[in-house]
Design a protein around this motif. Structure first.
Motif, PDB file in Angstrom:
ATOM      1  N   ARG A 115       0.800  -1.232   0.000  1.00 62.42           N
ATOM      2  CA  ARG A 115       0.000   0.000   0.000  1.00 62.42           C
ATOM      3  C   ARG A 115       0.831   1.280   0.000  1.00 62.42           C
ATOM      4  NH1 ARG A 115      -2.083  -3.399   3.616  1.00 62.42           N
ATOM      5  NH2 ARG A 115      -1.163  -2.241   5.370  1.00 62.42           N
ATOM      6  N   LEU A 116       2.105   1.191  -0.357  1.00 57.37           N
ATOM      7  CA  LEU A 116       2.928   2.396  -0.450  1.00 57.37           C
ATOM      8  C   LEU A 116       2.758   3.019  -1.826  1.00 57.37           C
ATOM      9  CD1 LEU A 116       5.041   4.243   0.864  1.00 57.37           C
ATOM     10  CD2 LEU A 116       6.815   2.793  -0.157  1.00 57.37           C
ATOM     11  N   GLN A 117       2.338   4.282  -1.857  1.00 51.06           N
ATOM     12  CA  GLN A 117       2.083   4.972  -3.129  1.00 51.06           C
ATOM     13  C   GLN A 117       3.378   5.543  -3.679  1.00 51.06           C
ATOM     14  OE1 GLN A 117      -1.298   6.227  -4.240  1.00 51.06           O
ATOM     15  NE2 GLN A 117      -0.492   7.312  -5.964  1.00 51.06           N
ATOM     16  N   THR A 118       3.674   5.247  -4.938  1.00 50.01           N
ATOM     17  CA  THR A 118       4.867   5.800  -5.587  1.00 50.01           C
ATOM     18  C   THR A 118       4.516   6.698  -6.775  1.00 50.01           C
ATOM     19  OG1 THR A 118       5.076   3.813  -6.942  1.00 50.01           O
ATOM     20  CG2 THR A 118       6.341   3.875  -4.887  1.00 50.01           C
ATOM     21  N   ALA A 119       3.366   6.469  -7.408  1.00 50.72           N
ATOM     22  CA  ALA A 119       2.987   7.253  -8.581  1.00 50.72           C
ATOM     23  C   ALA A 119       2.780   8.716  -8.198  1.00 50.72           C
ATOM     24  CB  ALA A 119       1.714   6.691  -9.206  1.00 50.72           C
ATOM     25  N   ASP A 120       3.443   9.622  -8.937  1.00 51.68           N
ATOM     26  CA  ASP A 120       3.333  11.069  -8.744  1.00 51.68           C
ATOM     27  C   ASP A 120       3.747  11.494  -7.335  1.00 51.68           C
ATOM     28  OD1 ASP A 120       2.897  13.574  -9.817  1.00 51.68           O
ATOM     29  OD2 ASP A 120       0.841  13.674  -9.080  1.00 51.68           O
ATOM     30  N   ALA A 121       4.526  10.664  -6.670  1.00 48.27           N
ATOM     31  CA  ALA A 121       5.002  11.010  -5.328  1.00 48.27           C
ATOM     32  C   ALA A 121       6.466  10.595  -5.240  1.00 48.27           C
ATOM     33  CB  ALA A 121       4.148  10.323  -4.261  1.00 48.27           C
ATOM     34  N   PHE A 122       6.762   9.535  -4.535  1.00 51.18           N
ATOM     35  CA  PHE A 122       8.076   8.916  -4.487  1.00 51.18           C
ATOM     36  C   PHE A 122       9.188   9.904  -4.124  1.00 51.18           C
ATOM     37  CE2 PHE A 122      11.732   6.614  -6.584  1.00 51.18           C
ATOM     38  CZ  PHE A 122      11.719   5.550  -5.705  1.00 51.18           C
ATOM     39  N   GLY A 123       8.916  10.776  -3.148  1.00 53.18           N
ATOM     40  CA  GLY A 123       9.939  11.702  -2.696  1.00 53.18           C
ATOM     41  C   GLY A 123      10.298  12.792  -3.682  1.00 53.18           C
ATOM     42  N   SER A 124       9.464  12.999  -4.693  1.00 47.44           N
ATOM     43  CA  SER A 124       9.758  14.035  -5.692  1.00 47.44           C
ATOM     44  C   SER A 124       9.391  15.403  -5.140  1.00 47.44           C
ATOM     45  CB  SER A 124       8.985  13.757  -6.979  1.00 47.44           C
ATOM     46  OG  SER A 124       7.588  13.682  -6.718  1.00 47.44           O
ATOM     47  N   ASN A 125       9.913  16.434  -5.787  1.00 45.47           N
ATOM     48  CA  ASN A 125       9.653  17.809  -5.367  1.00 45.47           C
ATOM     49  C   ASN A 125       8.482  18.387  -6.136  1.00 45.47           C
ATOM     50  OD1 ASN A 125      13.014  17.553  -5.517  1.00 45.47           O
ATOM     51  ND2 ASN A 125      12.150  18.211  -3.572  1.00 45.47           N
ATOM     52  N   GLY A 126       7.876  19.435  -5.590  1.00 43.30           N
ATOM     53  CA  GLY A 126       6.746  20.016  -6.280  1.00 43.30           C
ATOM     54  C   GLY A 126       6.346  21.370  -5.739  1.00 43.30           C
ATOM     55  N   TYR A 127       5.528  22.060  -6.510  1.00 50.21           N
ATOM     56  CA  TYR A 127       4.965  23.342  -6.105  1.00 50.21           C
ATOM     57  C   TYR A 127       3.478  23.330  -6.415  1.00 50.21           C
ATOM     58  CZ  TYR A 127       5.748  24.286 -11.097  1.00 50.21           C
ATOM     59  OH  TYR A 127       5.775  24.198 -12.478  1.00 50.21           O
ATOM     60  N   GLY A 128       2.777  24.382  -6.020  1.00 50.39           N
ATOM     61  CA  GLY A 128       1.331  24.407  -6.226  1.00 50.39           C
ATOM     62  C   GLY A 128       0.653  23.324  -5.399  1.00 50.39           C
TER      63      GLY A 128
ATOM     64  N   LEU B 238       7.355  15.048 -13.180  1.00 50.66           N
ATOM     65  CA  LEU B 238       8.197  15.319 -14.343  1.00 50.66           C
ATOM     66  C   LEU B 238       7.880  16.687 -14.934  1.00 50.66           C
ATOM     67  CD1 LEU B 238       8.333  11.902 -16.247  1.00 50.66           C
ATOM     68  CD2 LEU B 238      10.247  13.151 -15.219  1.00 50.66           C
ATOM     69  N   GLY B 239       6.604  17.078 -14.918  1.00 53.06           N
ATOM     70  CA  GLY B 239       6.228  18.374 -15.468  1.00 53.06           C
ATOM     71  C   GLY B 239       6.804  19.543 -14.692  1.00 53.06           C
ATOM     72  N   GLN B 240       7.002  19.368 -13.394  1.00 45.88           N
ATOM     73  CA  GLN B 240       7.533  20.445 -12.568  1.00 45.88           C
ATOM     74  C   GLN B 240       9.039  20.326 -12.334  1.00 45.88           C
ATOM     75  OE1 GLN B 240       5.269  20.534  -8.921  1.00 45.88           O
ATOM     76  NE2 GLN B 240       3.366  21.121  -9.946  1.00 45.88           N
ATOM     77  N   LEU B 241       9.662  19.321 -12.914  1.00 45.41           N
ATOM     78  CA  LEU B 241      11.080  19.054 -12.661  1.00 45.41           C
ATOM     79  C   LEU B 241      11.978  20.205 -13.077  1.00 45.41           C
ATOM     80  CD1 LEU B 241      13.333  17.076 -11.823  1.00 45.41           C
ATOM     81  CD2 LEU B 241      13.218  16.101 -14.135  1.00 45.41           C
ATOM     82  N   TRP B 242      11.597  20.940 -14.130  1.00 42.54           N
ATOM     83  CA  TRP B 242      12.452  22.012 -14.636  1.00 42.54           C
ATOM     84  C   TRP B 242      12.847  22.994 -13.534  1.00 42.54           C
ATOM     85  CZ3 TRP B 242      11.158  27.111 -14.105  1.00 42.54           C
ATOM     86  CH2 TRP B 242       9.816  27.386 -13.754  1.00 42.54           C
ATOM     87  N   LEU B 243      11.881  23.321 -12.649  1.00 37.51           N
ATOM     88  CA  LEU B 243      12.163  24.311 -11.612  1.00 37.51           C
ATOM     89  C   LEU B 243      13.244  23.817 -10.663  1.00 37.51           C
ATOM     90  CD1 LEU B 243       9.617  26.514  -9.748  1.00 37.51           C
ATOM     91  CD2 LEU B 243      11.316  25.253  -8.408  1.00 37.51           C
ATOM     92  N   PHE B 244      13.232  22.517 -10.376  1.00 39.84           N
ATOM     93  CA  PHE B 244      14.160  21.976  -9.389  1.00 39.84           C
ATOM     94  C   PHE B 244      15.508  21.590 -10.001  1.00 39.84           C
ATOM     95  CE2 PHE B 244       9.813  21.298  -7.993  1.00 39.84           C
ATOM     96  CZ  PHE B 244       9.848  22.019  -6.805  1.00 39.84           C
ATOM     97  N   ILE B 245      15.640  21.868 -11.292  1.00 38.01           N
ATOM     98  CA  ILE B 245      16.955  21.815 -11.928  1.00 38.01           C
ATOM     99  C   ILE B 245      17.521  23.219 -12.084  1.00 38.01           C
ATOM    100  CG2 ILE B 245      18.168  21.272 -14.075  1.00 38.01           C
ATOM    101  CD1 ILE B 245      16.389  18.857 -14.385  1.00 38.01           C
ATOM    102  N   VAL B 246      16.676  24.141 -12.553  1.00 34.07           N
ATOM    103  CA  VAL B 246      17.144  25.505 -12.832  1.00 34.07           C
ATOM    104  C   VAL B 246      17.414  26.282 -11.543  1.00 34.07           C
ATOM    105  CG1 VAL B 246      16.559  27.700 -13.911  1.00 34.07           C
ATOM    106  CG2 VAL B 246      15.943  25.555 -15.050  1.00 34.07           C
ATOM    107  N   ALA B 247      16.477  26.267 -10.601  1.00 30.38           N
ATOM    108  CA  ALA B 247      16.613  27.090  -9.390  1.00 30.38           C
ATOM    109  C   ALA B 247      17.852  26.738  -8.569  1.00 30.38           C
ATOM    110  CB  ALA B 247      15.346  26.987  -8.543  1.00 30.38           C
ATOM    111  N   PRO B 248      18.139  25.451  -8.307  1.00 29.93           N
ATOM    112  CA  PRO B 248      19.371  25.157  -7.573  1.00 29.93           C
ATOM    113  C   PRO B 248      20.637  25.605  -8.298  1.00 29.93           C
ATOM    114  CG  PRO B 248      17.877  23.291  -7.458  1.00 29.93           C
ATOM    115  CD  PRO B 248      17.309  24.240  -8.465  1.00 29.93           C
TER     116      PRO B 248
END
Length: 266
Positions: A105-118, A198-208
């Motif tokens: 019951r561990l959810q990985t889709a659209d989660a899995f320790g990824s970063n996000g905004y909104g 994946l759609g929000q990944l750009w921010l967490f590459i550019v900003a750092p």
């Protein structure tokens, strides 16, 4: 030596993702933001003591960019580090994904320790706020790294303040964006999370990376001894003069003979 440094960056980044992000994915409900932050910080300290003398233990493309701009490594080495870091992050995330799938019951889709905004931010922070937060938090991490190190190697007690800085930025950043401050750390988990990660990944590459550039610029102004200058001063030390410009032995630099002693000799 180049092979060893690249392998060290690859393994180090994989371990940071596996154990740092793993603390969020596998144990986040039990240890909360404080425990996750300490897991990241302690993991970095341990890895730095293992690989710091080999590669400097950047394990973060933003740190490597800051070190490159500080002229401690060349562009060829930086590119090798970046490739090793991103590949290592993918491998670390893959191992974590296999482990996470063994937990019922561990959810990985659209989660899995990824970063996000909104809607993917714990506090609902928008893209602009998330970008600013990641720039500032990465600035702190990279600036501390540049300030406490004087060469490529991370030795002695240097890993401790860097690890504490990573723990601190995670304490602040986890409620905001799940705390990236590392493009590789964001890249690996986002691949397996998919969706908006994946759609929000750009921010967490550019900003750092922007934060890394800012740290390198500020470090150049705040620290008087850029890389290599201390070695030059040691090789060509200034003359040891006493009061009124005397050299040791009572001679002036421009005079050829013994000068009359002044009142300080009394």
């Amino acid at each position: 030596m180049e092979t060893r440094t690249v392998v060290a960056e690859f393994i180090g980044t994989a371990m940071l993702v596996l154990f740092g992000v793993g603390s969020l994915v596998l144990a986040g409900d039990y240890i909360n933001a404080l425990g996750i932050s300490l897991a990241f910080g302690f993991t970095l300290i341990a890895i730095a003591y293992a690989f710091g003398r080999i590669s400097g233990c950047h394990i973060n493309p933003a740190v490597t960019l800051g070190v490159l701009l500080a002229k401690r490594i060349d562009i060829r080495t930086a590119v090798q580090y970046w490739v090793a870091q991103f590949v290592g992050a993918i491998v670390g995330a893959a191992v974590l994904f296999l482990l996470a799938n063994q937990v019922p019951r561990l959810q990985t889709a659209d989660a899995f320790g990824s970063n996000g905004y909104g809607g993917r931010s714990p506090v609902g922070m928008g893209a602009g706020g998330a970008f600013l937060a990641e720039v500032l938090l990465t600035f702190l991490l990279v600036f501390v790294f540049l300030a406490v190190t004087h060469s490529v190697a991370l030795v002695g007690g240097e890993p401790i303040p860097v690890g504490l800085a990573l723990a601190a930025v995670n304490l602040i950043g986890i409620p905001l964006t799940w705390a990236s401050v590392n493009p590789a750390r964001s890249f690996g988990p986002a691949i397996f999370a998919g969706g908006d990660a994946l759609g929000q990944l750009w921010l967490f590459i550019v900003a750092p990376l922007v934060g890394g550039v800012l740290a390198a610029v500020v470090h150049r102004f705040t620290h008087l001894h850029p890389a290599g200058q201390a070695d030059q001063e040691e090789a060509h030390p200034p003359p040891a003069t006493g009061p009124w410009g005397r050299l040791r032995g009572g001679h002036r630099p421009q005079a050829g003979g013994q000068e009359t002693k002044g009142p300080e000799a009394a």
